[in-house]
Design a protein around this motif. Structure first.
Motif, PDB file in Angstrom:
ATOM      1  N   ASN A   1       0.806  -1.221   0.000  1.00 28.73           N
ATOM      2  CA  ASN A   1       0.000   0.000   0.000  1.00 28.73           C
ATOM      3  C   ASN A   1       0.841   1.273   0.000  1.00 28.73           C
ATOM      4  N   LEU A   2       2.169   1.137  -0.053  1.00 29.74           N
ATOM      5  CA  LEU A   2       3.042   2.308   0.011  1.00 29.74           C
ATOM      6  C   LEU A   2       2.741   3.313  -1.093  1.00 29.74           C
ATOM      7  N   ALA A   3       2.613   2.833  -2.315  1.00 29.28           N
ATOM      8  CA  ALA A   3       2.386   3.731  -3.443  1.00 29.28           C
ATOM      9  C   ALA A   3       1.083   4.503  -3.292  1.00 29.28           C
TER      10      ALA A   3
ATOM     11  N   THR B   1       1.331   7.303  -0.550  1.00 27.92           N
ATOM     12  CA  THR B   1       2.193   8.434  -0.897  1.00 27.92           C
ATOM     13  C   THR B   1       1.868   9.030  -2.263  1.00 27.92           C
ATOM     14  N   ASP B   2       0.810   8.558  -2.888  1.00 21.95           N
ATOM     15  CA  ASP B   2       0.413   9.033  -4.217  1.00 21.95           C
ATOM     16  C   ASP B   2       0.119  10.536  -4.174  1.00 21.95           C
ATOM     17  N   PRO B   3       0.801  11.348  -5.012  1.00 20.72           N
ATOM     18  CA  PRO B   3       0.536  12.793  -5.032  1.00 20.72           C
ATOM     19  C   PRO B   3      -0.928  13.131  -5.300  1.00 20.72           C
TER      20      PRO B   3
ATOM     21  N   PRO C   1      -4.680  14.391   2.036  1.00 18.99           N
ATOM     22  CA  PRO C   1      -3.363  14.546   1.410  1.00 18.99           C
ATOM     23  C   PRO C   1      -2.521  13.283   1.528  1.00 18.99           C
ATOM     24  N   PRO C   2      -1.517  13.131   0.662  1.00 19.70           N
ATOM     25  CA  PRO C   2      -0.628  11.967   0.732  1.00 19.70           C
ATOM     26  C   PRO C   2       0.302  12.035   1.938  1.00 19.70           C
ATOM     27  N   PHE C   3       0.805  10.893   2.340  1.00 19.39           N
ATOM     28  CA  PHE C   3       1.831  10.844   3.370  1.00 19.39           C
ATOM     29  C   PHE C   3       3.182  11.199   2.758  1.00 19.39           C
ATOM     30  N   SER C   4       4.073  11.731   3.583  1.00 24.42           N
ATOM     31  CA  SER C   4       5.452  11.974   3.176  1.00 24.42           C
ATOM     32  C   SER C   4       6.305  10.799   3.622  1.00 24.42           C
ATOM     33  N   ARG C   5       7.215  10.398   2.767  1.00 24.29           N
ATOM     34  CA  ARG C   5       8.051   9.219   3.027  1.00 24.29           C
ATOM     35  C   ARG C   5       9.355   9.641   3.697  1.00 24.29           C
TER      36      ARG C   5
END
Length: 210
Positions: A91-93, A96-98, A107-111
């Motif tokens: 599910n990472l993508a 963090t998907d813009p 909003p997306p998460f920051s990695r």
């Protein structure tokens, strides 16, 4: 009382883990083993629920299984509130998907390092129970990734010593400047809150790098 208190006085911080489903297996021991802060109060809820998975983006979460969190927030009035979650690598993508705002409404998460993710908490609790100047964050640990869990633990130890949102912002700009800019931008755009101090911090750090 559903929370454990470490330390005393101001500022007050509230950290919660094991919010739904089986996440407690990946996150709860971090808070169970945490030490008191050098200054102020730390309240922890290592396990909120081991029951069915209900998303914290769903308003009914905080009127149902998440009610202990609301009781702690209302009782303690923390200026720093942290949720500790876990996620599957697959599910990472998506997280963090813009374009996550258009897809999922948030909003997306920051990695960060070792696939630790940083973002805001759900809009329901953020808007209803905290003033704009409060620091409200979610850290996501990648499941079955020992380095991710270790790094999240280190970040939690840093946050628990912060006395204000401004101190955490300084830390973020020092270690993760790009992610800090993204988080602040998304926060302002999503919540429609203007925070002059955050803008000042961004300009100040920019000058320090010259």
């Amino acid at each position: 009382m559903t929370y454990r208190i470490l330390g005393n006085g101001e500022p007050v911080r509230l950290l919660v883990a094991g919010l739904h489903g089986s996440e407690w297996k990946d996150t709860s021991d971090i808070l169970e083993n945490i030490r008191a802060p050098k200054e102020g109060t730390l309240a922890v809820i290592p396990v909120v629920s081991k029951g069915n998975y209900v998303s914290t983006l769903d308003d009914t979460y905080f009127t149902g299984i998440g009610q202990p969190i609301i009781e702690a927030v209302e009782g303690l009035r923390p200026c720093i509130y942290i949720e500790l979650h876990s996620y599957s690598a697959k599910n990472l993508a998506a997280l963090t998907d813009p374009d996550r705002l258009n897809i999922s409404g948030v909003p997306p998460f920051s990695r960060l390092d070792h696939d630790v993710l940083l973002g805001s908490v759900g809009p329901f609790i953020r808007r209803k129970y905290f003033p704009p100047q409060a620091l409200c964050l979610t850290f996501e640990i990648q499941k079955d990734n020992s380095l991710s869990k270790l790094h999240a633990s280190e970040l939690i130890d840093i946050v628990k010593e912060c006395i204000s949102k401004e101190e955490f912002i300084r830390f973020m700009f020092g270690r993760y400047p790009k992610q800090a800019e993204n988080v602040i931008r998304d926060y302002r755009n999503f919540y429609g809150m203007q925070d002059n101090l955050e803008m000042f911090m961004k300009k100040q750090v920019g000058r320090d790098r010259k």
